[in-house]
Design a protein around this motif. Structure first.
Motif, PDB file in Angstrom:
ATOM      1  N   ALA A  93     -52.767  19.648 -27.706  1.00 38.79           N
ATOM      2  CA  ALA A  93     -53.459  20.240 -28.847  1.00 38.79           C
ATOM      3  C   ALA A  93     -54.944  20.428 -28.541  1.00 38.79           C
ATOM      4  CB  ALA A  93     -53.275  19.359 -30.081  1.00 38.79           C
ATOM      5  N   VAL A  94     -55.571  19.434 -27.931  1.00 40.60           N
ATOM      6  CA  VAL A  94     -56.983  19.556 -27.553  1.00 40.60           C
ATOM      7  C   VAL A  94     -57.165  20.686 -26.542  1.00 40.60           C
ATOM      8  CG1 VAL A  94     -58.926  18.390 -26.441  1.00 40.60           C
ATOM      9  CG2 VAL A  94     -57.490  17.143 -28.057  1.00 40.60           C
ATOM     10  N   TRP A  95     -56.259  20.774 -25.596  1.00 42.53           N
ATOM     11  CA  TRP A  95     -56.332  21.821 -24.564  1.00 42.53           C
ATOM     12  C   TRP A  95     -56.240  23.211 -25.197  1.00 42.53           C
ATOM     13  CZ3 TRP A  95     -56.786  21.347 -19.179  1.00 42.53           C
ATOM     14  CH2 TRP A  95     -56.595  22.527 -18.470  1.00 42.53           C
TER      15      TRP A  95
ATOM     16  N   THR B 288     -48.070  11.547 -32.242  1.00 42.43           N
ATOM     17  CA  THR B 288     -49.478  11.937 -32.259  1.00 42.43           C
ATOM     18  C   THR B 288     -50.098  11.806 -30.877  1.00 42.43           C
ATOM     19  OG1 THR B 288     -49.702  11.246 -34.581  1.00 42.43           O
ATOM     20  CG2 THR B 288     -51.722  11.476 -33.285  1.00 42.43           C
ATOM     21  N   SER B 289     -49.867  10.686 -30.226  1.00 42.81           N
ATOM     22  CA  SER B 289     -50.426  10.477 -28.888  1.00 42.81           C
ATOM     23  C   SER B 289     -49.819  11.424 -27.864  1.00 42.81           C
ATOM     24  CB  SER B 289     -50.199   9.027 -28.454  1.00 42.81           C
ATOM     25  OG  SER B 289     -48.820   8.719 -28.398  1.00 42.81           O
ATOM     26  N   MET B 290     -48.559  11.792 -28.032  1.00 43.27           N
ATOM     27  CA  MET B 290     -47.915  12.709 -27.093  1.00 43.27           C
ATOM     28  C   MET B 290     -48.428  14.137 -27.234  1.00 43.27           C
ATOM     29  SD  MET B 290     -44.026  11.249 -27.459  1.00 43.27           S
ATOM     30  CE  MET B 290     -43.317  12.741 -26.754  1.00 43.27           C
TER      31      MET B 290
ATOM     32  N   SER C  21     -42.642  14.497 -38.153  1.00 42.21           N
ATOM     33  CA  SER C  21     -43.204  15.725 -37.593  1.00 42.21           C
ATOM     34  C   SER C  21     -44.457  16.160 -38.344  1.00 42.21           C
ATOM     35  CB  SER C  21     -42.155  16.839 -37.629  1.00 42.21           C
ATOM     36  OG  SER C  21     -41.007  16.477 -36.888  1.00 42.21           O
ATOM     37  N   LEU C  22     -44.397  16.177 -39.686  1.00 40.92           N
ATOM     38  CA  LEU C  22     -45.544  16.629 -40.468  1.00 40.92           C
ATOM     39  C   LEU C  22     -46.713  15.650 -40.366  1.00 40.92           C
ATOM     40  CD1 LEU C  22     -43.840  18.021 -43.717  1.00 40.92           C
ATOM     41  CD2 LEU C  22     -44.766  19.303 -41.775  1.00 40.92           C
ATOM     42  N   ALA C  23     -46.423  14.343 -40.469  1.00 48.70           N
ATOM     43  CA  ALA C  23     -47.507  13.352 -40.412  1.00 48.70           C
ATOM     44  C   ALA C  23     -48.178  13.349 -39.048  1.00 48.70           C
ATOM     45  CB  ALA C  23     -46.952  11.969 -40.747  1.00 48.70           C
ATOM     46  N   SER C  24     -47.386  13.407 -37.976  1.00 52.37           N
ATOM     47  CA  SER C  24     -47.984  13.409 -36.639  1.00 52.37           C
ATOM     48  C   SER C  24     -48.768  14.688 -36.378  1.00 52.37           C
ATOM     49  CB  SER C  24     -46.894  13.231 -35.578  1.00 52.37           C
ATOM     50  OG  SER C  24     -45.976  14.310 -35.595  1.00 52.37           O
ATOM     51  N   THR C  25     -48.266  15.823 -36.865  1.00 52.15           N
ATOM     52  CA  THR C  25     -48.996  17.080 -36.690  1.00 52.15           C
ATOM     53  C   THR C  25     -50.322  17.049 -37.433  1.00 52.15           C
ATOM     54  OG1 THR C  25     -46.919  18.310 -36.439  1.00 52.15           O
ATOM     55  CG2 THR C  25     -48.882  19.578 -37.016  1.00 52.15           C
ATOM     56  N   LEU C  26     -50.338  16.492 -38.638  1.00 52.47           N
ATOM     57  CA  LEU C  26     -51.578  16.378 -39.395  1.00 52.47           C
ATOM     58  C   LEU C  26     -52.574  15.463 -38.668  1.00 52.47           C
ATOM     59  CD1 LEU C  26     -53.189  17.013 -41.947  1.00 52.47           C
ATOM     60  CD2 LEU C  26     -52.068  15.071 -43.063  1.00 52.47           C
ATOM     61  N   CYS C  27     -52.089  14.344 -38.154  1.00 50.90           N
ATOM     62  CA  CYS C  27     -52.968  13.440 -37.404  1.00 50.90           C
ATOM     63  C   CYS C  27     -53.519  14.114 -36.152  1.00 50.90           C
ATOM     64  CB  CYS C  27     -52.202  12.167 -37.026  1.00 50.90           C
ATOM     65  SG  CYS C  27     -51.769  11.095 -38.417  1.00 50.90           S
ATOM     66  N   VAL C  28     -52.692  14.893 -35.476  1.00 45.62           N
ATOM     67  CA  VAL C  28     -53.136  15.602 -34.279  1.00 45.62           C
ATOM     68  C   VAL C  28     -54.265  16.577 -34.619  1.00 45.62           C
ATOM     69  CG1 VAL C  28     -52.455  17.331 -32.583  1.00 45.62           C
ATOM     70  CG2 VAL C  28     -51.021  15.340 -32.958  1.00 45.62           C
ATOM     71  N   LEU C  29     -54.113  17.316 -35.714  1.00 44.58           N
ATOM     72  CA  LEU C  29     -55.144  18.278 -36.088  1.00 44.58           C
ATOM     73  C   LEU C  29     -56.455  17.585 -36.447  1.00 44.58           C
ATOM     74  CD1 LEU C  29     -53.132  20.844 -38.253  1.00 44.58           C
ATOM     75  CD2 LEU C  29     -53.826  21.031 -35.870  1.00 44.58           C
ATOM     76  N   VAL C  30     -56.366  16.468 -37.177  1.00 43.17           N
ATOM     77  CA  VAL C  30     -57.569  15.742 -37.565  1.00 43.17           C
ATOM     78  C   VAL C  30     -58.319  15.234 -36.338  1.00 43.17           C
ATOM     79  CG1 VAL C  30     -58.406  13.680 -38.757  1.00 43.17           C
ATOM     80  CG2 VAL C  30     -56.675  15.118 -39.833  1.00 43.17           C
ATOM     81  N   LEU C  31     -57.591  14.813 -35.312  1.00 39.81           N
ATOM     82  CA  LEU C  31     -58.231  14.279 -34.110  1.00 39.81           C
ATOM     83  C   LEU C  31     -58.605  15.376 -33.115  1.00 39.81           C
ATOM     84  CD1 LEU C  31     -55.909  11.184 -33.512  1.00 39.81           C
ATOM     85  CD2 LEU C  31     -58.211  11.187 -34.478  1.00 39.81           C
ATOM     86  N   ALA C  32     -57.797  16.422 -33.027  1.00 40.42           N
ATOM     87  CA  ALA C  32     -58.016  17.447 -32.004  1.00 40.42           C
ATOM     88  C   ALA C  32     -59.145  18.397 -32.360  1.00 40.42           C
ATOM     89  CB  ALA C  32     -56.730  18.244 -31.778  1.00 40.42           C
TER      90      ALA C  32
END
Length: 276
Positions: free
Chosen positions: A155-157, A148-150, A79-90
């Motif tokens: 997150a971008v929206w 992250t992909s899900m 959960s934490l790793a995917s959330t961090l990756c989402v923020l970096v990309l989003a």
């Protein structure tokens, strides 16, 4: 004036009733978790039955069962790793769609959101075959990539609407002072949009923590997550209600704690962009 007060009182009463209605199942689950299996299985359930911690002891392996700690650690890492990756990309993507909008940016946002329209089960078999052929079955980092992909489209929206509220003058002033894009994102945009980023992070964390289908199919023992561990309590011997309630409460605590800790940022973030 009396009519306005009466309307306010009625709305307040409705809000309290709705709050109690939503809270009642959680309160009932908490009470049941402190009952013995015999008292929890009675119909109707006994509210005044004696309380015990046996359900929690069994959940944490006191009765010789499997320990929940590996599953809890796996859920935390995923959960934490995917959330961090989402923020970096989003964050850069939302910046490009709001502060520096591209042509037909609404079509881009619709494309991001349309990726969520595919039923999850439709991609289950291809992902399983891919994980099997690449040796990634029962690997926690596969779940990090999937989560992250899900979560990235939503997150971008969300962050696009949050970053649209950032004053352009502040960004232009930083650029005049020589700040490059990474500096602008980290030191200018991120602090201003912090409530929105916190709201996005919390939602992505909750989605990742609660995900069950992919974790159930693509993991076994090593990368088993907390929701998958919870399903193991439903066996051929029956449903142990008190133990399941204790496990559900413990597994829900990280999400509840995160929501409570970030509730002010969550309210601010979800209200950004609501009033133009």
């Amino acid at each position: 004036m009396s009519a306005v007060r009466t309307k306010g009182a009625v709305l307040g009463l409705v809000a309290w009733l709705a709050g109690i209605l939503f809270f009642l199942p959680i309160a009932w689950m908490t009470l049941t978790s402190f009952h013995s299996e015999e008292d929890a299985a009675t119909n109707p359930p006994s509210v005044t039955a004696s309380l015990t911690l046996d359900g929690y002891r069994e959940f944490f392996g006191a009765g010789g069962g499997a320990s929940p700690w590996p599953a809890l650690v796996n859920s935390t890492v995923a959960s934490l790793a995917s959330t961090l990756c989402v923020l970096v990309l989003a964050l850069p993507a939302a910046y490009a769609l709001s502060i520096r909008p591209v042509k037909k940016w609404t079509d881009v946002l619709f494309f991001f959101l349309s990726t969520k329209m595919l039923p999850v089960v439709a991609g289950l078999l291809p992902l399983y075959l891919f994980a099997k052929n690449t040796g990634l079955l029962d690997n926690i980092w596969l779940l990090v990539i999937l989560y992250t992909s899900m979560n990235l489209p939503i997150a971008v929206w969300m962050m696009q609407s949050f970053l649209a509220e950032v004053p352009r003058a502040v960004i232009e002033a930083a650029q005049i002072d020589g700040a490059r894009l990474p500096t602008v994102l980290v030191r200018v945009v991120a602090p201003i949009a912090l409530p929105g980023i916190a709201a996005t992070s919390l939602i992505c964390f909750i989605f990742s923590w609660n995900e069950l289908l992919f974790a159930r199919v693509l993991t076994g023992v090593v990368a088993q997550t907390a929701p998958v561990f919870l399903t193991g309590f439903i066996t051929s011997q029956g449903l142990f209600l008190a133990k399941v309630c204790a496990a559900s409460l413990v597994i829900s605590l990280p999400v509840l704690a995160a929501g409570f800790a970030a509730q002010d940022k969550l309210v601010q973030g979800l209200s950004l962009g609501a009033v133009k």
